[in-house]
Design a protein around this motif. Sequence first.
Motif, PDB file in Angstrom:
ATOM      1  N   PHE A   1      49.207  27.815 -49.019  1.00 31.22           N
ATOM      2  CA  PHE A   1      48.550  26.526 -49.225  1.00 31.22           C
ATOM      3  C   PHE A   1      49.369  25.653 -50.190  1.00 31.22           C
ATOM      4  O   PHE A   1      49.641  24.476 -49.916  1.00 31.22           O
ATOM      5  N   LEU A   2      49.786  26.231 -51.300  1.00 28.89           N
ATOM      6  CA  LEU A   2      50.538  25.493 -52.316  1.00 28.89           C
ATOM      7  C   LEU A   2      51.896  25.037 -51.785  1.00 28.89           C
ATOM      8  O   LEU A   2      52.291  23.872 -51.968  1.00 28.89           O
ATOM      9  N   ILE A   3      52.606  25.930 -51.121  1.00 26.96           N
ATOM     10  CA  ILE A   3      53.936  25.595 -50.594  1.00 26.96           C
ATOM     11  C   ILE A   3      53.845  24.506 -49.535  1.00 26.96           C
ATOM     12  O   ILE A   3      54.674  23.584 -49.484  1.00 26.96           O
ATOM     13  N   VAL A   4      52.821  24.573 -48.685  1.00 31.65           N
ATOM     14  CA  VAL A   4      52.649  23.577 -47.624  1.00 31.65           C
ATOM     15  C   VAL A   4      52.421  22.189 -48.219  1.00 31.65           C
ATOM     16  O   VAL A   4      53.021  21.197 -47.770  1.00 31.65           O
ATOM     17  N   ILE A   5      51.558  22.065 -49.208  1.00 29.56           N
ATOM     18  CA  ILE A   5      51.284  20.763 -49.818  1.00 29.56           C
ATOM     19  C   ILE A   5      52.536  20.202 -50.497  1.00 29.56           C
ATOM     20  O   ILE A   5      52.845  19.009 -50.380  1.00 29.56           O
ATOM     21  N   ILE A   6      53.289  21.065 -51.187  1.00 32.48           N
ATOM     22  CA  ILE A   6      54.544  20.624 -51.805  1.00 32.48           C
ATOM     23  C   ILE A   6      55.515  20.125 -50.732  1.00 32.48           C
ATOM     24  O   ILE A   6      56.186  19.100 -50.894  1.00 32.48           O
ATOM     25  N   LEU A   7      55.578  20.854 -49.618  1.00 35.41           N
ATOM     26  CA  LEU A   7      56.445  20.447 -48.506  1.00 35.41           C
ATOM     27  C   LEU A   7      56.032  19.084 -47.954  1.00 35.41           C
ATOM     28  O   LEU A   7      56.887  18.241 -47.646  1.00 35.41           O
ATOM     29  N   HIS A   8      54.725  18.862 -47.799  1.00 30.97           N
ATOM     30  CA  HIS A   8      54.237  17.557 -47.340  1.00 30.97           C
ATOM     31  C   HIS A   8      54.768  16.439 -48.231  1.00 30.97           C
ATOM     32  O   HIS A   8      55.307  15.432 -47.751  1.00 30.97           O
ATOM     33  N   LEU A   9      54.582  16.618 -49.530  1.00 35.67           N
ATOM     34  CA  LEU A   9      54.959  15.574 -50.484  1.00 35.67           C
ATOM     35  C   LEU A   9      56.466  15.341 -50.481  1.00 35.67           C
ATOM     36  O   LEU A   9      56.929  14.192 -50.528  1.00 35.67           O
ATOM     37  N   ILE A  10      57.233  16.428 -50.421  1.00 38.23           N
ATOM     38  CA  ILE A  10      58.697  16.293 -50.395  1.00 38.23           C
ATOM     39  C   ILE A  10      59.145  15.576 -49.134  1.00 38.23           C
ATOM     40  O   ILE A  10      59.973  14.654 -49.182  1.00 38.23           O
ATOM     41  N   TYR A  11      58.588  15.980 -47.979  1.00 36.32           N
ATOM     42  CA  TYR A  11      59.037  15.393 -46.716  1.00 36.32           C
ATOM     43  C   TYR A  11      58.696  13.908 -46.625  1.00 36.32           C
ATOM     44  O   TYR A  11      59.526  13.092 -46.226  1.00 36.32           O
ATOM     45  N   VAL A  12      57.465  13.552 -47.010  1.00 32.73           N
ATOM     46  CA  VAL A  12      57.063  12.140 -46.966  1.00 32.73           C
ATOM     47  C   VAL A  12      57.913  11.318 -47.930  1.00 32.73           C
ATOM     48  O   VAL A  12      58.338  10.202 -47.604  1.00 32.73           O
ATOM     49  N   SER A  13      58.187  11.862 -49.113  1.00 30.40           N
ATOM     50  CA  SER A  13      59.039  11.155 -50.077  1.00 30.40           C
ATOM     51  C   SER A  13      60.433  10.929 -49.508  1.00 30.40           C
ATOM     52  O   SER A  13      61.012   9.842 -49.658  1.00 30.40           O
ATOM     53  N   LEU A  14      60.983  11.953 -48.851  1.00 31.43           N
ATOM     54  CA  LEU A  14      62.301  11.810 -48.216  1.00 31.43           C
ATOM     55  C   LEU A  14      62.283  10.736 -47.131  1.00 31.43           C
ATOM     56  O   LEU A  14      63.243   9.964 -46.993  1.00 31.43           O
ATOM     57  N   MET A  15      61.188  10.672 -46.360  1.00 42.08           N
ATOM     58  CA  MET A  15      61.077   9.643 -45.322  1.00 42.08           C
ATOM     59  C   MET A  15      61.117   8.247 -45.942  1.00 42.08           C
ATOM     60  O   MET A  15      61.800   7.347 -45.426  1.00 42.08           O
ATOM     61  N   PHE A  16      60.396   8.061 -47.038  1.00 38.99           N
ATOM     62  CA  PHE A  16      60.387   6.748 -47.697  1.00 38.99           C
ATOM     63  C   PHE A  16      61.742   6.445 -48.345  1.00 38.99           C
ATOM     64  O   PHE A  16      62.180   5.291 -48.355  1.00 38.99           O
ATOM     65  N   ILE A  17      62.404   7.456 -48.880  1.00 39.56           N
ATOM     66  CA  ILE A  17      63.721   7.245 -49.482  1.00 39.56           C
ATOM     67  C   ILE A  17      64.724   6.807 -48.423  1.00 39.56           C
ATOM     68  O   ILE A  17      65.486   5.848 -48.609  1.00 39.56           O
ATOM     69  N   VAL A  18      64.704   7.481 -47.260  1.00 39.86           N
ATOM     70  CA  VAL A  18      65.630   7.140 -46.172  1.00 39.86           C
ATOM     71  C   VAL A  18      65.310   5.758 -45.604  1.00 39.86           C
ATOM     72  O   VAL A  18      66.202   4.904 -45.472  1.00 39.86           O
ATOM     73  N   SER A  19      64.052   5.526 -45.254  1.00 37.01           N
ATOM     74  CA  SER A  19      63.687   4.233 -44.640  1.00 37.01           C
ATOM     75  C   SER A  19      63.825   3.086 -45.640  1.00 37.01           C
ATOM     76  O   SER A  19      64.280   1.991 -45.283  1.00 37.01           O
ATOM     77  N   GLY A  20      63.443   3.330 -46.908  1.00 35.85           N
ATOM     78  CA  GLY A  20      63.556   2.284 -47.922  1.00 35.85           C
ATOM     79  C   GLY A  20      64.995   1.918 -48.198  1.00 35.85           C
ATOM     80  O   GLY A  20      65.341   0.729 -48.312  1.00 35.85           O
ATOM     81  N   THR A  21      65.870   2.930 -48.287  1.00 35.72           N
ATOM     82  CA  THR A  21      67.294   2.683 -48.515  1.00 35.72           C
ATOM     83  C   THR A  21      67.886   1.902 -47.352  1.00 35.72           C
ATOM     84  O   THR A  21      68.645   0.946 -47.549  1.00 35.72           O
ATOM     85  N   TYR A  22      67.523   2.305 -46.127  1.00 34.87           N
ATOM     86  CA  TYR A  22      68.033   1.617 -44.933  1.00 34.87           C
ATOM     87  C   TYR A  22      67.563   0.159 -44.883  1.00 34.87           C
ATOM     88  O   TYR A  22      68.321  -0.742 -44.520  1.00 34.87           O
ATOM     89  N   ALA A  23      66.303  -0.055 -45.273  1.00 34.35           N
ATOM     90  CA  ALA A  23      65.730  -1.406 -45.204  1.00 34.35           C
ATOM     91  C   ALA A  23      66.021  -2.244 -46.438  1.00 34.35           C
ATOM     92  O   ALA A  23      65.630  -3.417 -46.505  1.00 34.35           O
ATOM     93  N   GLY A  24      66.694  -1.656 -47.430  1.00 30.78           N
ATOM     94  CA  GLY A  24      67.000  -2.392 -48.645  1.00 30.78           C
ATOM     95  C   GLY A  24      65.786  -2.612 -49.535  1.00 30.78           C
ATOM     96  O   GLY A  24      65.705  -3.603 -50.266  1.00 30.78           O
TER      97      GLY A  24
END
Length: 404
Positions: A212-235
Amino acid sequence: MEKKKFKLGLVSKLVIAIVVGIILGSMKFIPPSALRVLITLSSLFGEFLNFIIPLMIIGFVVKGIAELSSGAGKLLGITAFTAYCSTLVAGSLAFFVATNFFPKFITPDLIEKVKGNVEPLTPYFKINLTPMLDVTSAIVFAFIMGLSISWLRSKNRGEVLYELFDDFEAIITNVLNKVIIPLLPLFIAGNFSNMSYTGSVFSVLSVFWKVFLIVIILHLIYVSLMFIVSGTYAGKNPFMLIKNQVNGYMTAIGTQSSAATIPVNIKCAEKNGVSEDIRNFVIPLCATIHLAGSMITITSCSVAVLLMNGIPFTFATVFGFIAMLGIAMVAAPGAPGGAIMSALPFLPMVGISTEIMQQLMITLYLTQDSFGTAANVSGDNAIAVFVDKLYSKKNKGEKVEEVL
């Protein structure tokens, strides 16, 4: 002024069911014959669940695919491809994290304890409720009908068929909300009373909270990475994008439904500076087809159950499972618990074939379903930022509403 009635959420009910099941199974003065009554009821529910699953596939998948005809070809293609790739990446990431971390606490000694000290109790009887269709037939039928209705709608036809399956989806969703979800605690209580009776329950719970703990941490990491990639691309500032998403994330945790979170998520996209036409198209579409959070959970839970039962597996096998679920779960996360119910028919692909193993999967998934949904909808907004920038580059001077 009327007082609001206190209502327990699904997760709270499942936790209570787990506790009640453990207590009943561990009480030595309760005869096994009495426990078998609960196990029989749980087994009957399991049979009904197996009966309804092919109908759920038809209800969710046909409409989900048919609705894809309503969008612009280019914009639809970009969004659908991005969402599907995100789902595959999320599932693959979950696999590698799970295979590297889970064996540290799912040890050979624990696997032996999970098997229990005595044989599990069996139900008094079964009704042998045979599904109207097997899973493979349901999938093939759903894809044929979905694609055909999509084609007909592109020619301004097929609305009668679309309305038929729209109503059928509403019926299945109602069955899910009024029968399946309310009776799940009974199903879980029966499962845990049996595990408690065999002496394996605390070994299982020692795995539960760590997964349960590892899954929630993974969710947060993955979503953060998505925003970092899309935000960087979009400026755009990725951390500001993440901050703007908090309201949508918390709403999804409360509703456990991607569909119910759409209005709030569109507001989050507006704060992120996503153009109106793009956010009004991408957010509702991704609520149906983007399954990254659900995929992280299901993949992680699958690996945990396989390790607990000592079943060998490879990435190639699990990736095929992930790729299939990325399509078969279309529209399912719109209803609480819909994703795991849609995934059940495909669990034998990775070796999760027994009823007890599938019950473990359901329990593992549902206890954190709201967090998976929150990851899904948060990723939807990251995709909206990415698509908005990509589409504006590809179509300079062309109005989105003209394409739509």
